[in-house]
Design a protein around this motif. Sequence first.
Motif, PDB file in Angstrom:
ATOM      1  N   THR A 103      97.794  -7.960  51.103  1.00 27.80           N
ATOM      2  CA  THR A 103      96.665  -8.716  51.654  1.00 27.80           C
ATOM      3  C   THR A 103      95.406  -7.854  51.690  1.00 27.80           C
ATOM      4  O   THR A 103      94.311  -8.302  51.323  1.00 27.80           O
ATOM      5  N   ALA A 104      95.566  -6.603  52.121  1.00 24.87           N
ATOM      6  CA  ALA A 104      94.422  -5.694  52.197  1.00 24.87           C
ATOM      7  C   ALA A 104      93.861  -5.404  50.805  1.00 24.87           C
ATOM      8  O   ALA A 104      92.640  -5.292  50.625  1.00 24.87           O
ATOM      9  N   PHE A 105      94.731  -5.270  49.818  1.00 23.78           N
ATOM     10  CA  PHE A 105      94.285  -4.991  48.447  1.00 23.78           C
ATOM     11  C   PHE A 105      93.323  -6.071  47.973  1.00 23.78           C
ATOM     12  O   PHE A 105      92.258  -5.782  47.417  1.00 23.78           O
ATOM     13  N   PHE A 106      93.686  -7.331  48.180  1.00 23.39           N
ATOM     14  CA  PHE A 106      92.839  -8.422  47.699  1.00 23.39           C
ATOM     15  C   PHE A 106      91.615  -8.632  48.585  1.00 23.39           C
ATOM     16  O   PHE A 106      90.658  -9.280  48.162  1.00 23.39           O
ATOM     17  N   ALA A 107      91.638  -8.083  49.793  1.00 24.00           N
ATOM     18  CA  ALA A 107      90.450  -8.117  50.647  1.00 24.00           C
ATOM     19  C   ALA A 107      89.552  -6.920  50.402  1.00 24.00           C
ATOM     20  O   ALA A 107      88.480  -6.823  51.008  1.00 24.00           O
ATOM     21  N   GLY A 108      89.981  -5.998  49.531  1.00 27.04           N
ATOM     22  CA  GLY A 108      89.190  -4.807  49.240  1.00 27.04           C
ATOM     23  C   GLY A 108      89.335  -3.709  50.271  1.00 27.04           C
ATOM     24  O   GLY A 108      88.594  -2.730  50.234  1.00 27.04           O
ATOM     25  N   ILE A 109      90.286  -3.848  51.201  1.00 29.77           N
ATOM     26  CA  ILE A 109      90.474  -2.858  52.262  1.00 29.77           C
ATOM     27  C   ILE A 109      91.427  -1.778  51.768  1.00 29.77           C
ATOM     28  O   ILE A 109      92.600  -2.045  51.506  1.00 29.77           O
ATOM     29  N   GLY A 110      90.926  -0.549  51.652  1.00 30.50           N
ATOM     30  CA  GLY A 110      91.737   0.546  51.141  1.00 30.50           C
ATOM     31  C   GLY A 110      92.211   1.508  52.199  1.00 30.50           C
ATOM     32  O   GLY A 110      92.838   2.523  51.883  1.00 30.50           O
ATOM     33  N   GLY A 111      91.943   1.220  53.462  1.00 25.64           N
ATOM     34  CA  GLY A 111      92.395   2.096  54.533  1.00 25.64           C
ATOM     35  C   GLY A 111      92.218   1.419  55.881  1.00 25.64           C
ATOM     36  O   GLY A 111      91.316   0.596  56.070  1.00 25.64           O
ATOM     37  N   VAL A 112      93.099   1.746  56.823  1.00 28.14           N
ATOM     38  CA  VAL A 112      93.006   1.240  58.191  1.00 28.14           C
ATOM     39  C   VAL A 112      93.238   2.414  59.128  1.00 28.14           C
ATOM     40  O   VAL A 112      93.898   3.401  58.774  1.00 28.14           O
ATOM     41  N   GLY A 113      92.681   2.326  60.324  1.00 28.99           N
ATOM     42  CA  GLY A 113      92.876   3.426  61.258  1.00 28.99           C
ATOM     43  C   GLY A 113      92.285   3.124  62.616  1.00 28.99           C
ATOM     44  O   GLY A 113      91.987   1.967  62.950  1.00 28.99           O
ATOM     45  N   TYR A 114      92.083   4.173  63.381  1.00 28.81           N
ATOM     46  CA  TYR A 114      91.595   4.018  64.747  1.00 28.81           C
ATOM     47  C   TYR A 114      90.631   5.160  65.061  1.00 28.81           C
ATOM     48  O   TYR A 114      90.761   6.279  64.556  1.00 28.81           O
ATOM     49  N   ALA A 115      89.646   4.852  65.896  1.00 29.91           N
ATOM     50  CA  ALA A 115      88.627   5.830  66.261  1.00 29.91           C
ATOM     51  C   ALA A 115      89.151   6.750  67.356  1.00 29.91           C
ATOM     52  O   ALA A 115      89.867   6.321  68.262  1.00 29.91           O
ATOM     53  N   VAL A 116      88.776   8.023  67.266  1.00 27.20           N
ATOM     54  CA  VAL A 116      89.111   8.990  68.314  1.00 27.20           C
ATOM     55  C   VAL A 116      87.843   9.564  68.942  1.00 27.20           C
ATOM     56  O   VAL A 116      87.915  10.422  69.818  1.00 27.20           O
ATOM     57  N   GLY A 117      86.702   9.099  68.490  1.00 28.87           N
ATOM     58  CA  GLY A 117      85.420   9.549  69.043  1.00 28.87           C
ATOM     59  C   GLY A 117      84.472   8.379  69.161  1.00 28.87           C
ATOM     60  O   GLY A 117      84.792   7.232  68.799  1.00 28.87           O
ATOM     61  N   ARG A 118      83.297   8.630  69.663  1.00 27.65           N
ATOM     62  CA  ARG A 118      82.315   7.582  69.865  1.00 27.65           C
ATOM     63  C   ARG A 118      81.616   7.220  68.555  1.00 27.65           C
ATOM     64  O   ARG A 118      81.610   7.988  67.601  1.00 27.65           O
ATOM     65  N   VAL A 119      81.046   6.026  68.549  1.00 24.27           N
ATOM     66  CA  VAL A 119      80.306   5.554  67.379  1.00 24.27           C
ATOM     67  C   VAL A 119      78.899   6.138  67.405  1.00 24.27           C
ATOM     68  O   VAL A 119      78.186   6.036  68.407  1.00 24.27           O
ATOM     69  N   GLU A 120      78.528   6.755  66.296  1.00 24.63           N
ATOM     70  CA  GLU A 120      77.186   7.331  66.184  1.00 24.63           C
ATOM     71  C   GLU A 120      76.367   6.495  65.210  1.00 24.63           C
ATOM     72  O   GLU A 120      76.745   6.300  64.057  1.00 24.63           O
ATOM     73  N   ARG A 121      75.245   5.961  65.683  1.00 26.92           N
ATOM     74  CA  ARG A 121      74.378   5.169  64.829  1.00 26.92           C
ATOM     75  C   ARG A 121      73.599   6.073  63.882  1.00 26.92           C
ATOM     76  O   ARG A 121      73.057   7.091  64.286  1.00 26.92           O
TER      77      ARG A 121
END
Length: 701
Positions: free
Chosen positions: A180-198
Amino acid sequence: MVRLALHALAGCLAAERERWILWAPVGIGTGVAGYFALPAEPPEWTGPAAALVLVAAAVLARRRVVAPLACLAVLTVVLGFTAAQVRTATVAAPFLAREIGPVPLTGRVIAIDRLEKGGRVLLGDLSIPRVEPGATPRLVRVRLRDAAQLPAPGERVRILAVVGPPGVPVAPGAYDFARTAFFAGIGGVGYAVGRVERVEPVPAGRWADLMARTERVRLAMALRIDEAVGGAEGGVIAALMTGQQTAIPEQVMEDFRGSGLAHLLSISGLHVGLVAGLVFFAVRALLALVESVALNRPIKKIAAVAAMAAAFCYMLVVGSPVPTERSVLMTGLALAAILMDRNPFSMRLIAFAATVLMLKEPESLLGASFQMSFGAVVALIAAYEVISPRWARMRRETGPVGRAALHIAGIALTSVIASLATTPFSMFHFQQVQYYGVLANMVAVPVTSFWVMPLCLVVYLAMPFGLEQLPLTGMGWGVTVIIETARVTAGLPGASQLVAAMPGFALPVMACGGLWLALWRQWWRLLGIPPIAAGLLTLALDDRPDIMVDEAGKLMAVRDASGALALSSRNAGRFAAEVWLRRDGALQAGVWPQQGTGAGGMLTCDRSGCLYRAKGHTVALARSRQMLAEDCAVADIVISADPAPRGCAAGLVIDLWRLRRDGAHAIRLAPGSVRVDTVAADRGRRPWTGTDGLPQEGRER
């Protein structure tokens, strides 16, 4: 006798000439399914070459009667096969080969999913340290624990995260998220361990900017709904108005599934039809109030154009999932028929929608959403083709009370037909049967049709002016009725039942039978009933595995004396354990003892591992590497998360290296024989499986 039967069937086929075209999407679907069933990727020229040969054969045989038709029928199959090949080649993109991180990912936010806790962001235009540009995935999905950190769509951000390849099936035949991810173009999944930096936005093309703006509108709507309503009601309203179901609490989702109301959360024919219908009748009524317009303009056709535009805009707002695309295509064709003064209700509508979707996104055929959506609509159209004349006569001959009773009966009948049509798909994909779906739908569907969705349109119109609070509150009351209906129905004794996973061939057999029953009009349509029954009877085949091993060897399961699964641990591999139990038709399982006997006396354990004795076989399930040599000497089968010693005398050895190569194992024992199924063998060597058939260290978190 055989000649007479063939003659009768030929007569039926000739009598059904006007229905032949309905089998074109069936042929396309057969080709798509055949492509995905292959164990290895075929050469790129296979589909186009076969199509050219068939076209040439049809031209050469054009003066004959049967040969050109046969060539065209086979050509539809080849067309589906070729469409799947082209789609695979078009979407092919790198995916991560192993888990990496924490690493600072930098990318542009493509989409955002609000979850019950936190959220997920889809990142594109990526830069990943230690990953070459040519090996960088097109898209990566990262989960954030804090909803307050969710960035705005279109922003470029940097996130410290752990990412890996999309997860593979945890058992042979289980759901393949990596595909499913292949056809959606998603090549990786994961989780954040730090804050989001703009990071400062990068220039985007016009189309990308439009998509980002659409996503921002969708997110802003969800946030305003949450502020105005909140809770489970806010999550359901957001699902109806933005297409995002991820904010709905899990318990509420379980109630919707157990009560047979989950279809209300999937934006499909009901919702699109209501939006288009409400706009159509509202515009027509308003135009009819203006005498000069009503007398001099085709107000019916003007209303049809407005309804078409409303359906299209609704699809854009909710994100264009497969059921919505199917519904918009069908609705658009029906409204186009009104513009051309044709009958807008026909099985050809669904054939057109199926053809377009399968040629555009062939992989959608494999999904439960596509199958259940089309299955329900095909069954409803086929049923109402038969009963509509009688139903119309009854409406003409009865009074207001009788027409009201017929309306209620129509809701019940529609629910029964749709439930019967979707039950085989629910059993195959989700191992679940709902028994009180008709009762729940008799309450929830009218509430949705006459209360919730009309207010939904009012909210859409009110939001640009900041006046959505009042209609959202009223909409929330209606959603509360639906949620309570789902909760009460799901809580009834025996409301739903889990069943064991069906064999892979059961669904195609049932689908063929259902299509034969629905698409033909003559008596021979009844020949579709035996395949449906045969597919359902596969539930009586007790072909469940006796031993299960996950891809890391950390979780194992054996079948105990009562026929239930017993797990090696309650803590290791919880996701895999949940999938194994559901595919076994169970909710709970026993656990192996640290020492002593278990599994009804079939399992003997100590600190070094367990011995499992069943059907004349002795299986060593090792916990300690030190005792592997002894296990090899006494057991027929040795299973270990560590490398087995060289020269192990056991007939079958499943150790660290084999698990890494082949993934999760399912083992079936029989007196004198052993059958081993693996994830790698089940998936084959395809573009979405990696060079060795198993790109897996990661799993979606």
